[in-house]
Design a protein around this motif. Structure first.
Motif, mmCIF file in Angstrom:
data_model
loop_
_atom_site.group_PDB
_atom_site.id
_atom_site.type_symbol
_atom_site.label_atom_id
_atom_site.label_comp_id
_atom_site.label_asym_id
_atom_site.label_seq_id
_atom_site.Cartn_x
_atom_site.Cartn_y
_atom_site.Cartn_z
ATOM 1 N N SER A 1 18.279 6.578 -22.983
ATOM 2 C CA SER A 1 18.931 7.285 -24.090
ATOM 3 C C SER A 1 17.900 8.109 -24.832
ATOM 4 C CB SER A 1 19.596 6.276 -25.037
ATOM 5 O OG SER A 1 18.625 5.416 -25.601
ATOM 6 N N GLY B 1 17.989 11.641 -25.198
ATOM 7 C CA GLY B 1 17.911 13.048 -24.869
ATOM 8 C C GLY B 1 18.690 13.902 -25.851
ATOM 9 N N LEU C 1 12.501 9.269 -26.025
ATOM 10 C CA LEU C 1 13.432 8.644 -25.101
ATOM 11 C C LEU C 1 13.209 7.136 -25.090
ATOM 12 C CD1 LEU C 1 13.182 11.066 -22.037
ATOM 13 C CD2 LEU C 1 14.563 11.276 -24.113
ATOM 14 N N CYS D 1 14.361 3.415 -22.925
ATOM 15 C CA CYS D 1 14.930 2.822 -21.709
ATOM 16 C C CYS D 1 15.015 1.319 -21.928
ATOM 17 C CB CYS D 1 14.071 3.140 -20.495
ATOM 18 S SG CYS D 1 14.620 2.334 -18.970
ATOM 19 N N THR E 1 19.008 10.834 -18.863
ATOM 20 C CA THR E 1 19.334 11.430 -20.157
ATOM 21 C C THR E 1 18.806 12.859 -20.160
ATOM 22 O OG1 THR E 1 19.189 11.112 -22.565
ATOM 23 C CG2 THR E 1 17.232 10.520 -21.290
#
Length: 119
Positions: free
Chosen positions: A6, A8, A19, A21, A113
């Protein structure tokens, strides 16, 4: 293991994004982790990696601008991207490869993303 990327979005050149993860399971601290990206019409390329011990490495194109990190308590990896350029526009994927019982490694990918950098 499942990976969820997530963070982006759309940013102007020179801007920053972070970003994330998130990984499932409780053995994240033992994983070597990677960020890849794939720009339109190009092959997927390795951007940065971080070992289970915290050692990092970067593609030449992002050295000095991107920083990879991890928080094992949160089972999460990050990519701080500063000084973004239009050529950084791509879908960014988190990745790890885990050894299976038969000795083979299995790749695990997040869903990607999208990062778009406008000039």
């Amino acid at each position: 293991v499942q990976l969820q990327a997530s963070g982006g979005g759309l940013v102007q050149a020179g801007g920053s994004l972070r970003l994330s993860c998130a990984a499932s399971g409780n053995t994240f601290s033992s994983y070597d982790m990677n960020w890849y990206r794939q720009a339109p019409g190009k092959t997927r390329e390795l951007v940065a990696n971080i070992t289970s011990g915290g050692s990092t490495d970067y593609a030449d194109s992002v050295k000095g601008r991107f920083t990879i990190s991890r928080d094992n308590a949160k089972s999460t990896m990050y990519l701080q991207m500063n000084g973004l350029k239009p050529e950084d526009t791509a879908v960014y994927y988190c990745h790890t490869a885990l050894k299976q019982g038969n000795g083979w490694y299995r790749a695990h990918w997040g869903q990607g993303t999208l990062v778009t950098v406008s000039s």
